[in-house]
Design a protein around this motif. Structure first.
Motif, PDB file in Angstrom:
ATOM      1  N   TYR A 173     -13.013 -15.665  26.301  1.00 17.74           N
ATOM      2  CA  TYR A 173     -11.552 -15.807  26.325  1.00 17.74           C
ATOM      3  C   TYR A 173     -11.018 -17.122  25.747  1.00 17.74           C
ATOM      4  N   ASN A 177      -7.303 -17.977  23.932  1.00 12.56           N
ATOM      5  CA  ASN A 177      -6.339 -18.709  24.746  1.00 12.56           C
ATOM      6  C   ASN A 177      -5.945 -20.038  24.093  1.00 12.56           C
ATOM      7  N   SER A 294      -0.913 -21.659  32.667  1.00 10.80           N
ATOM      8  CA  SER A 294      -1.352 -20.733  31.626  1.00 10.80           C
ATOM      9  C   SER A 294      -2.322 -19.724  32.217  1.00 10.80           C
ATOM     10  N   HIS A 295      -1.891 -18.475  32.297  1.00  7.96           N
ATOM     11  CA  HIS A 295      -2.724 -17.358  32.748  1.00  7.96           C
ATOM     12  C   HIS A 295      -3.205 -17.500  34.187  1.00  7.96           C
ATOM     13  N   VAL A 329       1.797 -16.176  30.096  1.00  7.46           N
ATOM     14  CA  VAL A 329       1.320 -15.055  30.898  1.00  7.46           C
ATOM     15  C   VAL A 329       1.123 -13.847  29.997  1.00  7.46           C
ATOM     16  N   GLN A 330       0.007 -13.155  30.188  1.00  2.25           N
ATOM     17  CA  GLN A 330      -0.299 -11.981  29.370  1.00  2.25           C
ATOM     18  C   GLN A 330       0.755 -10.899  29.588  1.00  2.25           C
ATOM     19  N   LYS A 333      -0.157  -8.068  32.012  1.00  2.22           N
ATOM     20  CA  LYS A 333      -0.253  -8.543  33.390  1.00  2.22           C
ATOM     21  C   LYS A 333       1.130  -8.795  33.978  1.00  2.22           C
ATOM     22  N   ASP A 418       0.864 -12.440  24.667  1.00  7.10           N
ATOM     23  CA  ASP A 418       1.308 -13.338  25.730  1.00  7.10           C
ATOM     24  C   ASP A 418       2.780 -13.676  25.599  1.00  7.10           C
TER      25      ASP A 418
END
Length: 425
Positions: A173, A177, A294-295, A329-330, A333, A418
């Motif tokens: 990932y 990212n 982040s995420h 944020v994805q 998701k 994202d």
């Protein structure tokens, strides 16, 4: 018959919410009615039209305010990097930007000079560590770490607490990212909001993905202009020490030896965000120009609500008066967390962004949905695979490691999906 009764009851609830002036409840009920496919009443249609009008007005007011902030930042030449138009155009061309509407930004390219070197060094860094280990023990530990991170595909939250969790994350990932983080910092730079002396608090920082994105952006910029002396004070708040350790190791391996190395001061706080009350005094108050998450947004509803309350406290206590909150944020998701299907409807998207920020106690400055495709809703597996092969940059140095150590049966690409959201408290 039961559907008719349910729709009737929802309409009664909607009318009651309108009469009480409970706008939030009325909006939530309207979303449920629309999602169910029921035909809207005249009142509901009028209310929806009113909402869209108000949202459009609010959006353009925020855009106007953001322009004002950019102009103010441009005037403060001693404090901010001044956007350089040749560099901005170079990035737009390199990443093949296409703006399909005011919120969606398609990216199918890459800044190859910087990312190729970065990816190659990361692959060599990981390979050198793997070659020091016994093959059987390495395989066993990797499989356990892979199983932990696979929870992301099942709607779960990995623990990242195994000895090789950082290695699997770095292979699986990290590069994508960093790619997204690079673009997020570019958007901030482009609007004139990137300070020369930058203080960042990175919550759930992992191996420092956010710092790497910024460092690579500064490397790209250095080829275009004589950058003024910049300094980054980077505070990493992360529960897993192994993620922090591996991130710092690679920083020392790759970033620090660069001819034009990023001038960065690191501070590491290995702590659980859910134990913030015990650690808050370690973090300076009213200090940070940017607080970044982040995420790190949870699928589990109870954990998400608890985390959001803690995040609100962090923003109130630790952000400088004129500071910003950067959220990444994805897309899938974000929608799944609220049990809302992904949609091409920008107004529904704006509703969701507003709901998300309200839970965090924040006010929107601007947002962009960064996507590799030309749409918000996902493309099917085979169709996306074919699209990626034809259009997206591949992970040419990392793919051999993915095939060997992650048992991946195909070559992966740089993919972005994202929401990048800039907000203020």
């Amino acid at each position: 018959m039961s559907n008719i009764l349910v729709n009737w009851w929802r309409s009664r609830q909607f009318q009651a919410a309108i009469k009480r002036g409970n706008e939030r409840q009325a909006q939530q009920i309207l979303q449920v009615i629309e999602t169910s496919g029921a035909k809207l009443s005249l009142l509901q249609k009028l209310y929806k039209k009113q909402l869209k009008t108000e949202q459009s007005l609010a959006f353009y007011q925020r855009e106007l305010a953001a322009v004002g902030n950019r102009l103010q930042a441009t005037l403060q030449e001693d404090n901010y990097l001044i956007p350089e138009q040749n560099f901005i155009q170079f990035i737009r061309n390199s990443f093949k930007f296409i703006e399909h509407d005011k919120a969606i930004l398609q990216c199918t390219g890459i800044e190859a000079k910087v990312f190729d070197d970065f990816e190659n060094n990361l692959a060599q860094f990981l390979l050198a560590d793997f070659q020091k280990r016994k093959p059987d023990a390495l395989k066993k530990k990797l499989n356990k770490a892979i199983q932990d991170l696979e929870q992301l595909k099942r709607g779960g939250d990995p623990k990242y607490d195994l000895s090789l969790s950082p290695h699997v994350y770095l292979m699986k990932y990290f590069l994508e990212n960093v790619y997204c983080s690079y673009l997020a910092w570019f958007l901030i730079y482009q609007t004139g909001l990137l300070p020369k002396n930058l203080k960042i608090l990175d919550i759930a920082a992992g191996p420092g993905t956010v710092a790497y994105g910024l460092a690579l952006l500064l490397q790209s910029m250095s080829s275009f202009e004589n950058l003024p002396q910049t300094h980054i004070s980077y505070y990493s708040l992360e529960q897993q020490p192994q993620l922090q350790f591996r991130g710092l190791q690679f920083w020392r391996h790759y970033i620090e030896p660069q001819q034009k190395a990023t001038n960065a001061y690191f501070r590491f706080d290995t702590a659980d965000i859910f134990d913030y009350a015990s650690n808050q005094n370690k973090i300076p108050n009213n200090f940070f120009d940017f607080i970044v998450i982040s995420h790190c947004f949870f699928y589990d509803h109870e954990r998400r609500i608890k985390a959001n309350k803690i995040y609100q406290s962090v923003f109130q206590e630790k952000l400088a008066q004129e500071g910003y909150v950067l959220l990444i944020v994805q897309g899938r998701k974000l929608f799944n967390s609220y049990n809302i299907p992904q949609t091409e409807d920008i107004y529904r998207e704006q509703d969701l962004i507003q709901m998300f920020l309200t839970e965090l106690g924040l006010q929107l400055e601007w947002y962009k949905y960064l996507t590799s495709t030309d749409r918000r809703t996902p493309i099917g597996g085979t169709n996306f695979y074919n699209f990626a092969r034809q259009n997206l940059p591949d992970l040419k140095y990392m793919n051999p490691l993915k095939r060997k150590y992650l048992n991946l049966g195909f070559d992966a690409n740089y993919v972005v999906d994202d929401y990048v959201i800039l907000a203020k408290r």
